[in-house]
Write a protein that holds these residues in place. Structure first.
Motif, PDB file in Angstrom:
ATOM      1  N   ARG A 116      -4.368   0.295  -6.399  1.00 32.15           N
ATOM      2  CA  ARG A 116      -4.168   0.429  -5.062  1.00 32.15           C
ATOM      3  C   ARG A 116      -4.713   1.858  -4.872  1.00 32.15           C
ATOM      4  O   ARG A 116      -4.195   2.809  -5.545  1.00 32.15           O
ATOM      5  CB  ARG A 116      -2.726   0.182  -4.693  1.00 32.15           C
ATOM      6  N   GLN A 117      -5.594   1.751  -3.765  1.00 34.87           N
ATOM      7  CA  GLN A 117      -5.996   3.180  -3.472  1.00 34.87           C
ATOM      8  C   GLN A 117      -6.427   4.043  -4.630  1.00 34.87           C
ATOM      9  O   GLN A 117      -6.329   5.287  -4.874  1.00 34.87           O
ATOM     10  CB  GLN A 117      -5.062   4.042  -2.601  1.00 34.87           C
ATOM     11  N   GLY A 118      -7.150   3.365  -5.653  1.00 37.76           N
ATOM     12  CA  GLY A 118      -7.638   4.202  -6.859  1.00 37.76           C
ATOM     13  C   GLY A 118      -6.477   4.510  -7.962  1.00 37.76           C
ATOM     14  O   GLY A 118      -6.981   4.995  -8.876  1.00 37.76           O
ATOM     15  N   LEU A 119      -5.008   3.979  -7.862  1.00 39.95           N
ATOM     16  CA  LEU A 119      -4.087   4.327  -8.627  1.00 39.95           C
ATOM     17  C   LEU A 119      -4.167   3.267  -9.485  1.00 39.95           C
ATOM     18  O   LEU A 119      -3.584   2.005  -9.356  1.00 39.95           O
ATOM     19  CB  LEU A 119      -3.209   4.554  -7.959  1.00 39.95           C
ATOM     20  N   LEU A 168       0.612  -7.027  -5.014  1.00 39.03           N
ATOM     21  CA  LEU A 168       0.500  -6.898  -6.264  1.00 39.03           C
ATOM     22  C   LEU A 168      -0.802  -7.505  -6.951  1.00 39.03           C
ATOM     23  O   LEU A 168      -1.116  -7.612  -8.308  1.00 39.03           O
ATOM     24  CB  LEU A 168       1.616  -7.448  -7.134  1.00 39.03           C
ATOM     25  N   VAL A 169      -1.674  -8.256  -6.087  1.00 42.63           N
ATOM     26  CA  VAL A 169      -2.747  -9.005  -6.295  1.00 42.63           C
ATOM     27  C   VAL A 169      -2.300 -10.027  -7.411  1.00 42.63           C
ATOM     28  O   VAL A 169      -3.233 -10.117  -8.233  1.00 42.63           O
ATOM     29  CB  VAL A 169      -3.851  -8.033  -6.674  1.00 42.63           C
ATOM     30  N   GLN A 170      -1.285 -11.008  -7.200  1.00 43.86           N
ATOM     31  CA  GLN A 170      -0.822 -11.902  -8.156  1.00 43.86           C
ATOM     32  C   GLN A 170      -0.964 -13.154  -7.454  1.00 43.86           C
ATOM     33  O   GLN A 170      -0.319 -13.175  -6.445  1.00 43.86           O
ATOM     34  CB  GLN A 170       0.259 -11.470  -8.954  1.00 43.86           C
ATOM     35  N   GLN A 171      -0.790 -14.230  -8.283  1.00 46.97           N
ATOM     36  CA  GLN A 171      -0.583 -15.695  -7.442  1.00 46.97           C
ATOM     37  C   GLN A 171       0.686 -16.004  -7.746  1.00 46.97           C
ATOM     38  O   GLN A 171       1.459 -15.895  -8.500  1.00 46.97           O
ATOM     39  CB  GLN A 171      -1.510 -16.594  -8.151  1.00 46.97           C
ATOM     40  N   PRO A 172       1.281 -16.666  -6.751  1.00 48.34           N
ATOM     41  CA  PRO A 172       2.601 -16.891  -6.456  1.00 48.34           C
ATOM     42  C   PRO A 172       2.912 -18.190  -7.578  1.00 48.34           C
ATOM     43  O   PRO A 172       1.590 -19.056  -7.541  1.00 48.34           O
ATOM     44  CB  PRO A 172       3.002 -17.200  -5.349  1.00 48.34           C
ATOM     45  N   ARG A 213      10.024   0.497   2.469  1.00 42.67           N
ATOM     46  CA  ARG A 213       9.507  -0.878   2.922  1.00 42.67           C
ATOM     47  C   ARG A 213       8.042  -1.030   2.225  1.00 42.67           C
ATOM     48  O   ARG A 213       7.290   0.058   2.249  1.00 42.67           O
ATOM     49  CB  ARG A 213       9.483  -0.928   4.388  1.00 42.67           C
ATOM     50  N   LEU A 214       7.672  -2.114   1.997  1.00 47.03           N
ATOM     51  CA  LEU A 214       6.307  -2.337   1.591  1.00 47.03           C
ATOM     52  C   LEU A 214       5.285  -2.446   3.064  1.00 47.03           C
ATOM     53  O   LEU A 214       5.670  -3.067   4.152  1.00 47.03           O
ATOM     54  CB  LEU A 214       6.124  -3.731   0.832  1.00 47.03           C
ATOM     55  N   ARG A 215       4.305  -1.471   3.090  1.00 43.00           N
ATOM     56  CA  ARG A 215       3.326  -1.514   4.127  1.00 43.00           C
ATOM     57  C   ARG A 215       2.307  -2.830   4.088  1.00 43.00           C
ATOM     58  O   ARG A 215       1.486  -2.987   3.228  1.00 43.00           O
ATOM     59  CB  ARG A 215       2.524  -0.341   4.152  1.00 43.00           C
ATOM     60  N   VAL A 216       2.998  -3.843   4.917  1.00 42.01           N
ATOM     61  CA  VAL A 216       1.985  -5.026   4.837  1.00 42.01           C
ATOM     62  C   VAL A 216       0.928  -4.955   5.931  1.00 42.01           C
ATOM     63  O   VAL A 216       1.358  -4.596   7.015  1.00 42.01           O
ATOM     64  CB  VAL A 216       3.051  -6.262   5.011  1.00 42.01           C
ATOM     65  N   LEU A 264       4.172   1.608  -6.812  1.00 38.42           N
ATOM     66  CA  LEU A 264       3.821   1.135  -5.337  1.00 38.42           C
ATOM     67  C   LEU A 264       3.913   2.341  -4.520  1.00 38.42           C
ATOM     68  O   LEU A 264       3.107   2.618  -3.618  1.00 38.42           O
ATOM     69  CB  LEU A 264       4.625   0.094  -4.984  1.00 38.42           C
ATOM     70  N   ARG A 265       4.914   3.316  -4.593  1.00 33.74           N
ATOM     71  CA  ARG A 265       5.205   4.554  -4.020  1.00 33.74           C
ATOM     72  C   ARG A 265       3.986   5.469  -4.084  1.00 33.74           C
ATOM     73  O   ARG A 265       3.482   6.020  -3.125  1.00 33.74           O
ATOM     74  CB  ARG A 265       6.679   5.063  -4.062  1.00 33.74           C
ATOM     75  N   ARG A 266       3.770   5.819  -5.413  1.00 32.18           N
ATOM     76  CA  ARG A 266       2.910   6.721  -5.654  1.00 32.18           C
ATOM     77  C   ARG A 266       1.262   6.227  -5.387  1.00 32.18           C
ATOM     78  O   ARG A 266       0.496   6.848  -4.663  1.00 32.18           O
ATOM     79  CB  ARG A 266       2.472   6.862  -7.186  1.00 32.18           C
ATOM     80  N   ALA A 267       1.227   4.914  -5.020  1.00 33.23           N
ATOM     81  CA  ALA A 267      -0.187   4.268  -4.595  1.00 33.23           C
ATOM     82  C   ALA A 267      -0.197   4.277  -3.094  1.00 33.23           C
ATOM     83  O   ALA A 267      -1.216   3.790  -2.528  1.00 33.23           O
ATOM     84  CB  ALA A 267      -0.180   2.828  -4.926  1.00 33.23           C
TER      85      ALA A 267
END
Length: 297
Positions: A3-6, A218-222, A157-160, A113-116
């Protein structure tokens, strides 16, 4: 995944790779009760449905105890859950999984996720959000103050994205009391333990949008989801909480054995005729030979 290069740390990437490898090996289901008290009949009915789906698909069935919310845990409930499942003949594969053993894993994901830049601190109280079924983004553009303020910590919170198709709004991943939120913990568990299929109660269908947003972040399939209708009485009415929450004890005290209780639960799923007596294994054998078999509605 990044995410964002991280880039994702190696140890988290390995967990995902291991989970994906497990999932690719075939059906992997789970039953995940919370140890907040006696397991009620609706829980046991869902456990039966989940076990049946896993076993008839030749798959693995895991038992996960969702015990992260320690203030709500009841003494003895973890052992009681396992005794009830064993009494009904619902065997699980491997040792029981306790979420409380994996707190470090969840916080590692939160940290990444926070650092990203995927999270933001939110200081909205539940009262402030009562009229908003979907979070209105109140704190999204505010200053990122993660520490104490007015004797309270923020939730995370997750920024959706605004164009997210699931319509979840910004999902809480860490509560203001410091506990990891259910939506994050369950998604991480499904991924790391390679869960391919989830059978759970209809009341949890409402959590799908939030969980889908976490999977997307997370770019993952449920996994695939099947939701079992709520337990109802012979008149089609939702079973009262008081009656349902009594659990197995009243039935056992009345002299019913596991075959009789299994028959009752299976009949409530329209899998057998009312009054049937059969063990979980006998029910599985019966369903395996049927040409049609439907659990959900």
């Amino acid at each position: 995944m990044h995410r964002q290069g991280l880039e994702l740390p190696d140890h988290l990437r390995r967990l995902l790779d291991q989970g994906n490898a497990l999932r690719s090996g075939g059906y992997r289901g789970r039953f995940a009760p919370s140890p907040t008290g006696v397991m009620h009949l609706g829980n046991l009915r869902t456990a039966l449905a989940s076990w049946l789906e896993a076993r008839r698909n030749g798959g693995v069935w895991l038992l996960r105890i969702d015990d992260l919310d320690t203030p709500r845990n009841s003494p003895g409930a973890k052992a009681s859950i396992q005794r009830d499942l064993q009494w009904l003949g619902l065997d699980w594969d491997g040792p029981a999984i306790f979420q409380s053993h994996y707190r470090g894993r969840y916080y590692a994901w939160l940290s990444w996720l926070r650092r990203a830049g995927a999270l933001f601190p939110c200081r909205c109280s539940r009262r402030m959000l009562l009229d908003h079924p979907i979070y209105p983004g109140t704190c999204r553009m505010g200053q990122k103050r993660w520490g104490w303020q007015d004797k309270r910590l923020p939730s995370w919170r997750l920024r959706v994205p605004d164009d997210d198709p699931h319509g979840s709004g910004d999902v809480v991943l860490r509560r203001a009391d410091g506990f990891v939120a259910y939506q994050l913990a369950t998604v991480i568990d499904e991924l790391c333990f390679g869960i391919s299929d989830v059978v759970r109660g209809e009341d949890l269908r409402a959590s799908l949008p939030a969980q889908f947003s976490v999977y997307a972040a997370l770019v993952q399939q449920p996994p695939r989801f099947l939701h079992v209708p709520l337990l109802r009485d012979q008149h089609g009415q939702k079973l009262s909480k008081r009656k349902a929450s009594a659990g197995l004890a009243p039935l056992q005290d009345a002299g019913l054995d596991a075959a009789a209780v299994t028959g009752q639960l299976a009949a409530s799923l329209s899998l057998v005729a009312p009054g049937a007596r059969l063990t979980a294994r006998e029910l599985l054998q019966d369903l395996t030979h049927r040409s049609t078999y439907v659990l959900d509605s």
